[in-house]
Design a protein around this motif. Structure first.
Motif, PDB file in Angstrom:
ATOM      1  N   ASP A  90      -4.642   4.981  -8.319  1.00  0.00           N
ATOM      2  CA  ASP A  90      -3.850   4.668  -7.132  1.00  0.00           C
ATOM      3  C   ASP A  90      -2.349   4.690  -7.477  1.00  0.00           C
ATOM      4  OD1 ASP A  90      -2.439   3.363  -5.039  1.00  0.00           O
ATOM      5  OD2 ASP A  90      -4.174   2.122  -4.545  1.00  0.00           O
ATOM      6  N   THR A  91      -1.658   5.732  -7.013  1.00  0.00           N
ATOM      7  CA  THR A  91      -0.234   5.912  -7.315  1.00  0.00           C
ATOM      8  C   THR A  91       0.619   4.796  -6.734  1.00  0.00           C
ATOM      9  OG1 THR A  91      -0.556   8.297  -7.366  1.00  0.00           O
ATOM     10  CG2 THR A  91       1.702   7.531  -7.125  1.00  0.00           C
ATOM     11  N   GLN A  92       0.298   4.356  -5.534  1.00  0.00           N
ATOM     12  CA  GLN A  92       1.081   3.295  -4.912  1.00  0.00           C
ATOM     13  C   GLN A  92       0.973   1.990  -5.708  1.00  0.00           C
ATOM     14  OE1 GLN A  92       0.163   2.522  -0.793  1.00  0.00           O
ATOM     15  NE2 GLN A  92       1.922   1.178  -0.526  1.00  0.00           N
ATOM     16  N   ALA A  93      -0.209   1.685  -6.234  1.00  0.00           N
ATOM     17  CA  ALA A  93      -0.385   0.489  -7.061  1.00  0.00           C
ATOM     18  C   ALA A  93       0.446   0.611  -8.335  1.00  0.00           C
ATOM     19  CB  ALA A  93      -1.863   0.292  -7.404  1.00  0.00           C
ATOM     20  N   LEU A 103      -3.747  -4.892  -8.732  1.00  0.00           N
ATOM     21  CA  LEU A 103      -2.932  -3.675  -8.823  1.00  0.00           C
ATOM     22  C   LEU A 103      -3.218  -2.896 -10.106  1.00  0.00           C
ATOM     23  CD1 LEU A 103       0.445  -5.065  -7.454  1.00  0.00           C
ATOM     24  CD2 LEU A 103      -0.941  -3.249  -6.399  1.00  0.00           C
ATOM     25  N   GLN A 127      -6.460  -1.097  -9.547  1.00  0.00           N
ATOM     26  CA  GLN A 127      -6.250   0.039  -8.647  1.00  0.00           C
ATOM     27  C   GLN A 127      -5.510   1.171  -9.349  1.00  0.00           C
ATOM     28  OE1 GLN A 127      -4.194  -2.044  -5.500  1.00  0.00           O
ATOM     29  NE2 GLN A 127      -6.089  -2.466  -4.362  1.00  0.00           N
ATOM     30  N   ALA A 128      -4.488   0.822 -10.149  1.00  0.00           N
ATOM     31  CA  ALA A 128      -3.740   1.850 -10.875  1.00  0.00           C
ATOM     32  C   ALA A 128      -4.650   2.549 -11.888  1.00  0.00           C
ATOM     33  CB  ALA A 128      -2.529   1.233 -11.580  1.00  0.00           C
TER      34      ALA A 128
END
Length: 183
Positions: free
Chosen positions: A172-175, A164, A167-168
């Motif tokens: 990646d906003t969701q991560a 995560l 990904q962030a």
């Protein structure tokens, strides 16, 4: 009563790179009865998420400065955390080189009168470390992790956290929201 119940801060840090021995703090949760703040060094400029204030930092030293300023401003009598004495406080001190949470701008210091049994002192503040408490009242060799002792089920594993964070960092906003909600 106000002195005991309203003047505390809960601290928790999250690290990345620890698997390779290259520790870096990517997130710190700081919570008092009045506020909840998450400090982070991820590429998201938002200043809040739900009811949480988000404070971005670029370097470990800047984190130390910002966290010290908040602690000095709030002036909590108690610093609370799980393994805060021998992990969080020392990592903040050693990695930021600028974390001075004591009332007189001193680093947290390690003291030991018995080899292998050190405690970390933050002058002018009391530290409530739930890990130390559990070791005194449970078998010393028992699994005293917060997950086990409080029947706390982590929503993500360390491996998932590592993914995560990567990904962030890639945007990646969701991560990022998963990491913020986890902390």
């Amino acid at each position: 009563e106000h002195l005991i119940s309203d003047t505390y801060a809960v601290l928790d840090i999250e690290l990345e790179g620890w698997e390779q021995g290259n520790d870096e703090i990517f997130m710190v949760v700081y919570q008092t009865p009045q506020k909840q703040i998450i400090f982070h060094n991820l590429p998201f400029p938002a200043t809040s998420w739900q009811d949480v204030q988000l404070i971005k930092y670029q370097t470990q030293a800047e984190l130390g400065d910002k966290l010290t300023s908040i602690i000095q401003q709030d002036d909590p009598l108690w610093l609370i955390g799980h393994n805060i004495m021998n992990f969080d406080q020392l990592k903040l001190r050693n990695l930021t080189k600028d974390y001075l949470p004591s009332t007189n701008d001193h680093y947290p210091v390690s003291k030991s009168s018995i080899k292998g049994f050190k405690k970390v002192i933050t002058k002018g503040r009391f530290t409530l470390d739930t890990l130390g408490y559990l070791r005194h009242f449970r078998n010393f060799f028992a699994d005293n992790s917060l997950e086990t002792s409080a029947n706390f089920e982590k929503s993500i594993t360390y491996a998932q956290q590592t993914t995560l964070v990567q990904q962030a960092r890639a945007g990646d906003t969701q991560a990022f929201e998963t990491l913020v909600s986890y902390c």
